[in-house]
Structure formats: C-alpha cells, structure tokens
Design a protein around this motif. Structure first.
Motif, mmCIF file in Angstrom:
data_model
loop_
_atom_site.group_PDB
_atom_site.id
_atom_site.type_symbol
_atom_site.label_atom_id
_atom_site.label_comp_id
_atom_site.label_asym_id
_atom_site.label_seq_id
_atom_site.Cartn_x
_atom_site.Cartn_y
_atom_site.Cartn_z
ATOM 1 N N GLU A 34 0.819 -1.214 0.000
ATOM 2 C CA GLU A 34 0.000 0.000 0.000
ATOM 3 C C GLU A 34 0.849 1.259 0.000
ATOM 4 O OE1 GLU A 34 -3.287 0.012 -0.269
ATOM 5 O OE2 GLU A 34 -3.540 -2.154 -0.075
ATOM 6 N N SER A 35 2.045 1.168 0.597
ATOM 7 C CA SER A 35 2.937 2.312 0.696
ATOM 8 C C SER A 35 4.356 1.788 0.843
ATOM 9 C CB SER A 35 2.552 3.149 1.923
ATOM 10 O OG SER A 35 3.500 4.151 2.173
ATOM 11 N N ILE A 51 7.441 -0.332 4.705
ATOM 12 C CA ILE A 51 6.452 -0.941 3.810
ATOM 13 C C ILE A 51 5.136 -1.090 4.571
ATOM 14 C CG2 ILE A 51 5.909 -2.964 2.402
ATOM 15 C CD1 ILE A 51 9.012 -3.553 2.482
ATOM 16 N N VAL A 52 4.047 -0.636 3.971
ATOM 17 C CA VAL A 52 2.735 -0.743 4.607
ATOM 18 C C VAL A 52 1.893 -1.742 3.822
ATOM 19 C CG1 VAL A 52 0.633 0.499 5.275
ATOM 20 C CG2 VAL A 52 2.857 1.636 5.416
ATOM 21 N N GLU A 88 2.422 10.819 6.469
ATOM 22 C CA GLU A 88 2.585 10.860 5.020
ATOM 23 C C GLU A 88 2.596 12.331 4.629
ATOM 24 O OE1 GLU A 88 -0.453 8.644 2.985
ATOM 25 O OE2 GLU A 88 0.012 6.804 4.071
ATOM 26 N N SER A 89 3.038 12.622 3.431
ATOM 27 C CA SER A 89 3.011 13.991 2.913
ATOM 28 C C SER A 89 2.343 13.978 1.551
ATOM 29 C CB SER A 89 4.430 14.546 2.771
ATOM 30 O OG SER A 89 5.023 14.684 4.028
ATOM 31 N N ALA A 90 1.714 15.096 1.217
ATOM 32 C CA ALA A 90 1.063 15.207 -0.080
ATOM 33 C C ALA A 90 1.235 16.622 -0.616
ATOM 34 C CB ALA A 90 -0.425 14.880 0.031
ATOM 35 N N SER A 153 3.309 10.863 -0.651
ATOM 36 C CA SER A 153 4.503 10.086 -0.330
ATOM 37 C C SER A 153 4.116 8.753 0.299
ATOM 38 C CB SER A 153 5.381 10.853 0.668
ATOM 39 O OG SER A 153 4.790 10.836 1.950
ATOM 40 N N GLY A 154 5.105 7.892 0.427
ATOM 41 C CA GLY A 154 4.920 6.695 1.214
ATOM 42 C C GLY A 154 4.970 7.063 2.688
#
Length: 176
Positions: A34-35, A51-52, A88-90, A153-154
């Motif tokens: 997922e991430s 890792i998600v 997370e960032s966007a 972002s992851g």
C-alpha cells in the motif's frame, strides 16, 4: 484471522536489486504494498525500507521471515498502527485564480493545517503532512474546485518501543 494495517521496517545494506527481490516476496503471495518508502536510517551505511500492507498478522510474520532471508537484510520488524508514530506527505497543485477567487480554498488550507509552498501565475501548490485519512479528507474537500496534480509520499514511521537495531548491528559487525 482479521486483516489489519502493518508497517514493516527493513534494515539493510544498500545494494542494487534488493527492492526488486523484496517486492517479489509480496507478489508471490498476492499481497499489495500500500505504501513504500526507502531512506537512509539512523545508522551510517544502512538503509531503511518502510512498507505498509493490509493483511493478517500470520501473513505479515511469514513475509518478514522471507525478507530476513535476503543476504543484504540485517533485520526486519513489523508493527501495528497502534505501535508506531507515522506520517505521510502530499502536494496539491491548484489553479492560481482559485486562491484569490474562492474564499473556501483559504479556509480548507487553514483548517487542514497545510501550507502553500509556491505560487506561480497559473497555479499554486499546497503541502499537507499527516495521516492517510487526513490527506484523503483534504483531497475530498479540494476535488470539487479542481486539482491539477496530486502526489502522496509513502509512509514514514518510527516505532513507539525501542528497536535495538544499533545493538544488533554491533553484534553483527563483531561476528564478521
């Protein structure tokens, strides 16, 4: 067993091809990543994969065991969301006219504790850091106004408990 969110932390040497082999472990089990985030860690010369996944604890335990069999991997851990602190960032790219013509856009920026990182003639960019659901909420609020571009972002995360990776590395290098 019930599916839940797990964050897998992998400490490894920084070698070409490791990411491909790790992702292959998930592919073979039909588990979606997922991430994914890879960065340097708190230890010089050691990379950290974050890792998600959304799966069962049994599958996560098995995957971590397979990851640890990779030669370059020093140690892998997994944690539930309650056991980690994560963000997370966007970035949202929006038409510049909306910043001045739509008061609601300014309210969305303020209410979501986000910030404008650049303003150009045709667009402006908003940055938002937070949990996945917070970024999703902001996305849903901005979508009716038109989002020109969006990127997320992851996950980055640290465990609440001490990981003792430094002690493990000291033992590892003393054995060599």
């Amino acid at each position: 067993m019930e599916k839940q969110w797990f964050t897998i932390s992998v400490y490894s040497e920084n070698n070409v091809g490791l990411l491909n082999r790790i992702s292959g472990i998930f592919l073979k089990r039909h588990i979606n990543i997922e991430s994914l985030n890879v960065s340097k860690s708190e230890i010089d010369g050691v990379s950290k994969f974050t890792i998600v996944v959304h799966t069962t604890e049994r599958w996560t335990h098995n995957i971590v065991g397979q990851i640890e069999k990779q030669i370059e991997v020093i140690k892998a851990f997994y944690h539930t969301d309650d056991e980690t602190i994560y963000q997370e960032s966007a970035l949202f790219k929006i038409a510049s006219a909306l910043l001045f013509d739509e008061r609601q856009i300014q309210n969305i920026i303020k209410e979501n504790n986000s910030q404008i990182v650049t303003v150009a003639r045709d667009f402006f960019v908003i940055a938002k850091s937070g949990r996945r659901n917070e970024i999703d909420e902001m996305y849903d609020q901005l979508k009716p106004f038109g989002i020109m571009q969006f990127v997320r972002s992851g996950r980055i995360s640290v465990s609440k408990e001490e990981m003792r990776i430094t002690a493990l590395l000291n033992e590892f290098y003393q054995e060599k």
